[in-house]
Write a protein that holds these residues in place. Structure first.
Motif, PDB file in Angstrom:
ATOM      1  N   GLY A  52       5.815  -8.663  15.990  1.00  0.00           N
ATOM      2  CA  GLY A  52       6.250  -7.274  15.907  1.00  0.00           C
ATOM      3  C   GLY A  52       5.306  -6.354  15.168  1.00  0.00           C
ATOM      4  N   VAL A  53       4.502  -6.901  14.246  1.00  0.00           N
ATOM      5  CA  VAL A  53       3.585  -6.037  13.494  1.00  0.00           C
ATOM      6  C   VAL A  53       2.249  -5.835  14.204  1.00  0.00           C
ATOM      7  CG1 VAL A  53       4.606  -6.706  11.276  1.00  0.00           C
ATOM      8  CG2 VAL A  53       2.574  -7.931  12.112  1.00  0.00           C
ATOM      9  N   PHE A  54       2.047  -6.501  15.344  1.00  0.00           N
ATOM     10  CA  PHE A  54       0.737  -6.442  15.999  1.00  0.00           C
ATOM     11  C   PHE A  54       0.280  -5.027  16.351  1.00  0.00           C
ATOM     12  CE2 PHE A  54      -1.236  -6.227  20.319  1.00  0.00           C
ATOM     13  CZ  PHE A  54      -2.547  -6.420  19.888  1.00  0.00           C
ATOM     14  N   PRO A  55       1.064  -4.237  17.097  1.00  0.00           N
ATOM     15  CA  PRO A  55       0.526  -2.929  17.517  1.00  0.00           C
ATOM     16  C   PRO A  55       0.175  -2.031  16.336  1.00  0.00           C
ATOM     17  CG  PRO A  55       2.499  -3.500  18.766  1.00  0.00           C
ATOM     18  CD  PRO A  55       2.415  -4.473  17.636  1.00  0.00           C
ATOM     19  N   GLU A  56       1.083  -1.921  15.369  1.00  0.00           N
ATOM     20  CA  GLU A  56       0.839  -1.041  14.227  1.00  0.00           C
ATOM     21  C   GLU A  56      -0.307  -1.545  13.355  1.00  0.00           C
ATOM     22  OE1 GLU A  56       4.614   0.005  15.947  1.00  0.00           O
ATOM     23  OE2 GLU A  56       3.840  -1.943  15.326  1.00  0.00           O
ATOM     24  N   THR A  57      -0.428  -2.875  13.256  1.00  0.00           N
ATOM     25  CA  THR A  57      -1.548  -3.439  12.479  1.00  0.00           C
ATOM     26  C   THR A  57      -2.870  -3.074  13.130  1.00  0.00           C
ATOM     27  OG1 THR A  57      -0.251  -5.333  11.696  1.00  0.00           O
ATOM     28  CG2 THR A  57      -2.630  -5.544  11.629  1.00  0.00           C
ATOM     29  N   PHE A  58      -3.031  -3.419  14.396  1.00  0.00           N
ATOM     30  CA  PHE A  58      -4.322  -3.221  15.035  1.00  0.00           C
ATOM     31  C   PHE A  58      -4.671  -1.747  15.180  1.00  0.00           C
ATOM     32  CE2 PHE A  58      -7.451  -2.819  18.342  1.00  0.00           C
ATOM     33  CZ  PHE A  58      -8.386  -3.758  17.922  1.00  0.00           C
ATOM     34  N   LEU A  59      -3.694  -0.897  15.458  1.00  0.00           N
ATOM     35  CA  LEU A  59      -3.953   0.536  15.598  1.00  0.00           C
ATOM     36  C   LEU A  59      -4.055   1.228  14.243  1.00  0.00           C
ATOM     37  CD1 LEU A  59      -1.561   1.309  18.594  1.00  0.00           C
ATOM     38  CD2 LEU A  59      -4.039   0.987  18.668  1.00  0.00           C
ATOM     39  N   GLN A  60      -3.901   0.461  13.174  1.00  0.00           N
ATOM     40  CA  GLN A  60      -4.044   0.947  11.802  1.00  0.00           C
ATOM     41  C   GLN A  60      -3.114   2.126  11.511  1.00  0.00           C
ATOM     42  OE1 GLN A  60      -8.668   0.790  12.001  1.00  0.00           O
ATOM     43  NE2 GLN A  60      -8.156   0.419   9.853  1.00  0.00           N
ATOM     44  N   ILE A  61      -1.869   1.960  11.923  1.00  0.00           N
ATOM     45  CA  ILE A  61      -0.852   2.977  11.667  1.00  0.00           C
ATOM     46  C   ILE A  61      -0.244   2.705  10.288  1.00  0.00           C
ATOM     47  CG2 ILE A  61       1.384   3.887  12.423  1.00  0.00           C
ATOM     48  CD1 ILE A  61       0.507   3.100  15.302  1.00  0.00           C
ATOM     49  N   PRO A  62      -0.368   3.623   9.345  1.00  0.00           N
ATOM     50  CA  PRO A  62       0.098   3.359   7.981  1.00  0.00           C
ATOM     51  C   PRO A  62       1.615   3.354   7.861  1.00  0.00           C
ATOM     52  CG  PRO A  62      -0.734   5.602   8.162  1.00  0.00           C
ATOM     53  CD  PRO A  62      -1.039   4.930   9.477  1.00  0.00           C
ATOM     54  N   MET A  63       2.099   2.560   6.923  1.00  0.00           N
ATOM     55  CA  MET A  63       3.506   2.492   6.561  1.00  0.00           C
ATOM     56  C   MET A  63       3.625   2.777   5.060  1.00  0.00           C
ATOM     57  SD  MET A  63       5.042   1.715   9.388  1.00  0.00           S
ATOM     58  CE  MET A  63       4.615   1.094  11.018  1.00  0.00           C
ATOM     59  N   PRO A  64       4.775   3.249   4.591  1.00  0.00           N
ATOM     60  CA  PRO A  64       4.888   3.626   3.178  1.00  0.00           C
ATOM     61  C   PRO A  64       4.750   2.427   2.234  1.00  0.00           C
ATOM     62  CG  PRO A  64       6.680   4.564   4.488  1.00  0.00           C
ATOM     63  CD  PRO A  64       5.996   3.569   5.356  1.00  0.00           C
ATOM     64  N   ASN A  65       4.009   2.629   1.158  1.00  0.00           N
ATOM     65  CA  ASN A  65       3.935   1.682   0.041  1.00  0.00           C
ATOM     66  C   ASN A  65       4.666   2.270  -1.155  1.00  0.00           C
ATOM     67  OD1 ASN A  65       2.330  -0.339   1.255  1.00  0.00           O
ATOM     68  ND2 ASN A  65       0.442   0.758   0.772  1.00  0.00           N
ATOM     69  N   GLN A  66       5.028   1.411  -2.085  1.00  0.00           N
ATOM     70  CA  GLN A  66       5.619   1.889  -3.334  1.00  0.00           C
ATOM     71  C   GLN A  66       4.536   2.604  -4.151  1.00  0.00           C
ATOM     72  OE1 GLN A  66       7.792  -1.120  -5.527  1.00  0.00           O
ATOM     73  NE2 GLN A  66       8.435  -2.147  -3.646  1.00  0.00           N
ATOM     74  N   PRO A  67       4.905   3.646  -4.893  1.00  0.00           N
ATOM     75  CA  PRO A  67       3.912   4.354  -5.707  1.00  0.00           C
ATOM     76  C   PRO A  67       3.365   3.476  -6.826  1.00  0.00           C
ATOM     77  CG  PRO A  67       6.130   5.145  -6.195  1.00  0.00           C
ATOM     78  CD  PRO A  67       6.251   4.234  -5.005  1.00  0.00           C
ATOM     79  N   PHE A  68       2.141   3.759  -7.244  1.00  0.00           N
ATOM     80  CA  PHE A  68       1.521   3.028  -8.349  1.00  0.00           C
ATOM     81  C   PHE A  68       1.969   3.607  -9.687  1.00  0.00           C
ATOM     82  CE2 PHE A  68      -1.758   2.172  -5.045  1.00  0.00           C
ATOM     83  CZ  PHE A  68      -1.685   0.798  -5.092  1.00  0.00           C
ATOM     84  N   PRO A  69       1.867   2.812 -10.753  1.00  0.00           N
ATOM     85  CA  PRO A  69       2.154   3.341 -12.093  1.00  0.00           C
ATOM     86  C   PRO A  69       1.271   4.548 -12.393  1.00  0.00           C
ATOM     87  CG  PRO A  69       1.944   0.942 -12.153  1.00  0.00           C
ATOM     88  CD  PRO A  69       1.519   1.381 -10.778  1.00  0.00           C
ATOM     89  N   GLU A  70       1.820   5.521 -13.091  1.00  0.00           N
ATOM     90  CA  GLU A  70       1.097   6.768 -13.360  1.00  0.00           C
ATOM     91  C   GLU A  70      -0.193   6.535 -14.138  1.00  0.00           C
ATOM     92  OE1 GLU A  70       1.533   9.906 -12.370  1.00  0.00           O
ATOM     93  OE2 GLU A  70       3.140   9.167 -11.073  1.00  0.00           O
ATOM     94  N   ALA A  99      -0.726  -5.059  -7.878  1.00  0.00           N
ATOM     95  CA  ALA A  99      -0.408  -5.419  -6.499  1.00  0.00           C
ATOM     96  C   ALA A  99      -0.037  -4.172  -5.706  1.00  0.00           C
ATOM     97  CB  ALA A  99       0.747  -6.419  -6.471  1.00  0.00           C
ATOM     98  N   ILE A 100      -0.458  -4.145  -4.460  1.00  0.00           N
ATOM     99  CA  ILE A 100       0.001  -3.130  -3.507  1.00  0.00           C
ATOM    100  C   ILE A 100       1.336  -3.627  -2.957  1.00  0.00           C
ATOM    101  CG2 ILE A 100      -0.464  -2.016  -1.290  1.00  0.00           C
ATOM    102  CD1 ILE A 100      -3.498  -2.473  -1.957  1.00  0.00           C
ATOM    103  N   LYS A 101       2.372  -2.803  -3.075  1.00  0.00           N
ATOM    104  CA  LYS A 101       3.717  -3.243  -2.685  1.00  0.00           C
ATOM    105  C   LYS A 101       4.282  -2.326  -1.598  1.00  0.00           C
ATOM    106  CE  LYS A 101       4.626  -4.944  -7.367  1.00  0.00           C
ATOM    107  NZ  LYS A 101       5.477  -4.814  -8.585  1.00  0.00           N
ATOM    108  N   PRO A 102       4.472  -2.858  -0.400  1.00  0.00           N
ATOM    109  CA  PRO A 102       5.073  -2.029   0.655  1.00  0.00           C
ATOM    110  C   PRO A 102       6.523  -1.697   0.337  1.00  0.00           C
ATOM    111  CG  PRO A 102       4.855  -4.313   1.379  1.00  0.00           C
ATOM    112  CD  PRO A 102       4.158  -4.226   0.057  1.00  0.00           C
ATOM    113  N   GLU A 103       6.975  -0.549   0.811  1.00  0.00           N
ATOM    114  CA  GLU A 103       8.386  -0.186   0.612  1.00  0.00           C
ATOM    115  C   GLU A 103       9.292  -1.215   1.279  1.00  0.00           C
ATOM    116  OE1 GLU A 103       9.535   3.719   1.752  1.00  0.00           O
ATOM    117  OE2 GLU A 103       8.424   4.692   0.124  1.00  0.00           O
TER     118      GLU A 103
END
Length: 307
Positions: free
Chosen positions: A56-74, A38-42
């Motif tokens: 509230g998530v509309f502008p950042e979603t549509f403009l495709q502004i990235p937000m931090p996700n949790q790192p994947f297993p090594e 799973a992709i897990k947002p911070e």
């Protein structure tokens, strides 16, 4: 031994259910190892949505502004995969923030680089231009898109609007007022998704994906309603203006951002219940004159090509 990685972000759990059924025939093959991740947002997005959070998530979603996700297993990062299946949902005619953020992250781009990728989207109905955005991001990451499967709510547009709001805001995939159909992708379509897994498995085993998308299309994996192409295109043009205005205003004043989001919410209601019926009538009137272009567009959007 073939290795398949399934990466996904599923807020409500529906997409994960879709993937479980679709991938079942692949898992059943003892010569294919399948890993789910799973992709897990911070900062997790709560489900069900609160209305203010959804807006509230509309502008950042549509403009495709990235937000931090949790790192994947090594152990996922250095492994070579024969196929990566990417599952995503659509927010505001765009891939969800966690999924978009994955495709824009250095970590995500390294995982999918020079690797065959199959996308699976689960949405209400307008997924076409969201997939175009995904195609572009995959090309930027030097991933090889080899297939796409689209699972959609088959109910008519205005019925699905009512039922999806009932589900997204209430958290229960039940019949609204006991009269409307269940929201989201039907249980029948979810269970029958295994037929796509059987198709995909053949190509994994053969180590070649030539012709796979055509077979997925012929099995009903990318059904496109012509009217929704125009709706998606028009919606993207208008959303771009709204998202840009709201985002820029929010950089200066959170109060102004909230005011504009409230106005945007009212505009959405007007667009869905007032403007879209008019657009549909215009579409019917112009269907025959534009028939050749419509057929050409359907063929393109069912493909894995990027213009």
């Amino acid at each position: 031994m073939k290795n398949v990685l399934v990466l996904y972000y599923s807020q409500s759990g529906q997409l994960k259910e879709v993937l479980d059924h679709m991938v079942a025939p692949i898992i059943a093959d003892p010569n294919i190892e399948v890993t789910f991740q799973a992709i897990k947002p911070e900062k997790e997005y709560a489900f069900p949505w609160e209305k203010k959070d959804f807006l509230g998530v509309f502008p950042e979603t549509f403009l495709q502004i990235p937000m931090p996700n949790q790192p994947f297993p090594e152990e996922l990062k250095g492994k070579k995969y024969d196929l990566i299946i990417l599952g995503y949902t659509v927010w505001y005619l765009t891939p969800s923030i966690p999924f978009n953020s994955f495709l824009k992250s250095e970590e995500g781009r390294k995982i999918i680089k020079n690797t065959p990728v199959l996308t699976v989207n689960a949405s209400r109905n307008m997924w076409i231009l969201a997939q175009e955005k995904v195609k572009k991001l995959l090309a930027d990451a030097k991933a090889e898109l080899v297939g796409n499967v689209a699972f959609v709510d088959r109910n008519i547009n205005h019925v699905s609007v009512i039922t999806i709001v009932h589900w997204m805001m209430g958290g229960k995939k039940t019949r609204y007022l006991g009269v409307f159909p269940k929201p989201g992708i039907s249980e029948k379509d979810i269970k029958e998704g295994a037929r796509f897994g059987s198709i995909i498995k053949k190509y994994i085993v053969s180590s070649s994906y030539t012709g796979m998308q055509d077979e997925i299309r012929d099995a009903g994996g990318v059904v496109i309603r012509p009217f929704l192409i125009r709706s998606d295109q028009g919606g993207n043009r208008i959303f771009k203006k709204w998202a840009t205005i709201i985002y820029k205003a929010g950089e200066k004043s959170l109060k102004k951002r909230q005011m504009l989001l409230t106005i945007f919410s009212r505009y959405l209601q007007l667009a869905i219940w007032g403007i879209m019926p008019i657009v549909f009538i215009l579409f019917l009137v112009t269907y025959l004159p534009f028939y050749t272009r419509i057929k050409r567009d359907i063929k393109y959007y069912q493909s894995i090509r990027l213009r």
